[in-house]
Design a protein around this motif. Structure first.
Motif, mmCIF file in Angstrom:
data_model
loop_
_atom_site.group_PDB
_atom_site.id
_atom_site.type_symbol
_atom_site.label_atom_id
_atom_site.label_comp_id
_atom_site.label_asym_id
_atom_site.label_seq_id
_atom_site.Cartn_x
_atom_site.Cartn_y
_atom_site.Cartn_z
ATOM 1 N N LEU A 23 42.955 7.701 9.787
ATOM 2 C CA LEU A 23 41.921 8.284 8.934
ATOM 3 C C LEU A 23 42.117 9.792 8.835
ATOM 4 N N SER A 24 41.448 10.414 7.898
ATOM 5 C CA SER A 24 41.696 11.834 7.626
ATOM 6 C C SER A 24 40.756 12.781 8.365
ATOM 7 N N HIS A 25 39.961 12.270 9.289
ATOM 8 C CA HIS A 25 38.983 13.102 9.975
ATOM 9 C C HIS A 25 39.622 13.946 11.086
ATOM 10 N N ARG A 26 39.013 15.078 11.361
ATOM 11 C CA ARG A 26 39.431 15.903 12.488
ATOM 12 C C ARG A 26 38.945 15.248 13.781
ATOM 13 N N VAL A 27 39.818 15.103 14.757
ATOM 14 C CA VAL A 27 39.452 14.477 16.027
ATOM 15 C C VAL A 27 39.770 15.433 17.174
ATOM 16 N N ARG A 28 38.751 15.809 17.904
ATOM 17 C CA ARG A 28 38.893 16.661 19.089
ATOM 18 C C ARG A 28 38.869 15.752 20.316
ATOM 19 N N VAL A 29 39.784 15.924 21.245
ATOM 20 C CA VAL A 29 39.845 15.089 22.441
ATOM 21 C C VAL A 29 39.410 15.903 23.658
ATOM 22 N N LEU A 30 38.453 15.357 24.411
ATOM 23 C CA LEU A 30 37.943 16.020 25.606
ATOM 24 C C LEU A 30 37.927 15.042 26.777
ATOM 25 N N PRO A 31 38.001 15.564 28.012
ATOM 26 C CA PRO A 31 37.888 14.688 29.184
ATOM 27 C C PRO A 31 36.509 14.033 29.232
ATOM 28 N N LYS A 39 31.489 21.859 25.503
ATOM 29 C CA LYS A 39 32.610 22.182 24.622
ATOM 30 C C LYS A 39 32.491 21.503 23.265
ATOM 31 N N MET A 40 31.516 20.596 23.125
ATOM 32 C CA MET A 40 31.351 19.902 21.850
ATOM 33 C C MET A 40 30.666 20.802 20.835
ATOM 34 N N PRO A 41 31.117 20.801 19.594
ATOM 35 C CA PRO A 41 30.403 21.560 18.554
ATOM 36 C C PRO A 41 29.069 20.894 18.249
ATOM 37 N N GLU A 42 28.201 21.630 17.582
ATOM 38 C CA GLU A 42 26.857 21.114 17.307
ATOM 39 C C GLU A 42 26.889 19.926 16.353
ATOM 40 N N ASN A 43 27.696 20.011 15.325
ATOM 41 C CA ASN A 43 27.754 18.947 14.319
ATOM 42 C C ASN A 43 29.011 18.115 14.489
ATOM 43 N N THR A 44 28.932 17.115 15.317
ATOM 44 C CA THR A 44 30.060 16.229 15.551
ATOM 45 C C THR A 44 29.541 14.830 15.838
ATOM 46 N N ILE A 45 30.386 13.852 15.672
ATOM 47 C CA ILE A 45 30.076 12.485 16.076
ATOM 48 C C ILE A 45 30.965 12.172 17.264
ATOM 49 N N LEU A 46 30.364 11.725 18.344
ATOM 50 C CA LEU A 46 31.094 11.503 19.585
ATOM 51 C C LEU A 46 31.510 10.049 19.732
ATOM 52 N N PHE A 47 32.814 9.831 19.895
ATOM 53 C CA PHE A 47 33.336 8.524 20.284
ATOM 54 C C PHE A 47 33.533 8.557 21.798
ATOM 55 N N LEU A 48 32.836 7.684 22.491
ATOM 56 C CA LEU A 48 32.870 7.662 23.949
ATOM 57 C C LEU A 48 33.646 6.429 24.410
ATOM 58 N N ASP A 49 34.741 6.652 25.122
ATOM 59 C CA ASP A 49 35.607 5.565 25.567
ATOM 60 C C ASP A 49 34.969 4.826 26.739
ATOM 61 N N ALA A 66 19.430 13.979 27.893
ATOM 62 C CA ALA A 66 18.669 14.850 28.797
ATOM 63 C C ALA A 66 18.914 16.317 28.486
ATOM 64 N N SER A 67 20.086 16.619 27.950
ATOM 65 C CA SER A 67 20.418 18.005 27.604
ATOM 66 C C SER A 67 19.818 18.432 26.273
ATOM 67 N N GLY A 68 19.160 17.505 25.596
ATOM 68 C CA GLY A 68 18.534 17.833 24.317
ATOM 69 C C GLY A 68 19.491 17.816 23.144
ATOM 70 N N LEU A 69 20.701 17.320 23.352
ATOM 71 C CA LEU A 69 21.676 17.263 22.262
ATOM 72 C C LEU A 69 21.349 16.113 21.315
ATOM 73 N N SER A 70 21.547 16.328 20.023
ATOM 74 C CA SER A 70 21.280 15.287 19.027
ATOM 75 C C SER A 70 22.568 14.610 18.566
ATOM 76 N N THR A 71 23.620 14.806 19.333
ATOM 77 C CA THR A 71 24.923 14.255 18.974
ATOM 78 C C THR A 71 24.881 12.725 18.927
#
Length: 253
Positions: A23-31, A39-49, A66-71
């Motif tokens: 797919l053409s989306h930008r994908v950021r990989v984090l531990p 380290k996550m930007p405010e407007n992102t969709i998180l894929f959790l393995d 709990a952190s108040g994130l709306s991700t």
């Protein structure tokens, strides 16, 4: 193009959800750990393995809310994982690791159209942490009377100092939510002095000691973050998550 974040323990992130690479989306990989949340930007969709470690995935879901994130969170699962996940995880969607590019794209579109509003992962189910009209909160055999400023365990009163009672009451009212020491200072006692966060540790130790060996574990420590209240009823769910993760790992080997 949608901004995506993938959290994983995998040495080769491309194996988690291979369709993402098509797919053409930008994908950021984090531990896959709590430190990555900042380290996550405010407007992102998180894929959790969550293929191999459902317990860790569930903990991260709780930390995010709990952190108040709306991700919005999309769990990547094996078929065995579907038997464990439910609405209380607070996720926006799930996808099997072998999903086609068309399916992944469709789920991303649905998540975006829902306004990035996942279900609250830490709200009570009605069995624990819910205050009735008399101000009584029941969590297993622990009862907190918010009107009478008393607490009891197995029907026996617990001798609590005022600050200890306020701390216990606040934690029981927010089951599953993770609080930093600074948050507890501010929200429980109204302190802004961050240098006094060690005071929270002292009250936590005293509170655990008064709850005794059977119930001291309900006040859990989240390493490098803070504390949370874990209702006794949740233990079976955690065990099921670990069992499912072990089953997934053995079936793939």
């Amino acid at each position: 193009v949608t901004d995506l974040t993938l959290m994983t323990f995998a040495s080769d992130p491309a194996t988690v959800l291979p369709s993402l690479a098509l797919l053409s989306h930008r994908v950021r990989v984090l531990p896959m750990d709590a430190a990555s949340l900042v380290k996550m930007p405010e407007n992102t969709i998180l894929f959790l393995d969550a293929r191999d470690d459902l317990a860790t995935a569930k903990t991260l879901c709780r930390l995010i809310h709990a952190s108040g994130l709306s991700t919005p969170i999309v769990l990547v699962l094996t078929e065995g994982g579907f038997t464990v996940v439910n609405s209380q995880w607070g996720i926006a969607d799930v996808v099997v690791a072998s999903a086609s590019p068309a399916e992944v794209e469709g789920r991303l579109r649905l998540v975006s159209e829902r306004g990035n509003s996942p279900v609250n992962a830490v709200s009570g189910s009605g069995e624990s942490g819910v205050q009735n009209e008399d101000g009584m909160i029941h969590s297993g055999d622990l009862v907190v009377d918010t009107n009478g400023y008393t607490a009891s365990l197995h029907g026996h009163p617990i001798d609590l100092a005022y600050k200890e009672f306020e701390l216990l009451k606040y934690l029981v009212q927010h089951p599953g939510r993770v609080f930093t020491r600074a948050q507890l200072l501010q929200e429980v006692w109204g302190y802004d002095y961050y240098g006094g966060t060690r005071t929270v540790d002292v009250h936590i130790r005293r509170l655990r000691a008064k709850l005794g060996g059977e119930y001291e574990h309900v006040i859990g420590t989240v390493r490098n973050v803070g504390y949370r209240f874990d209702p006794p009823e949740e233990e079976e769910g955690e065990a099921a998550a670990k069992d499912a993760a072990a089953h997934n790992a053995s079936s793939e080997n």
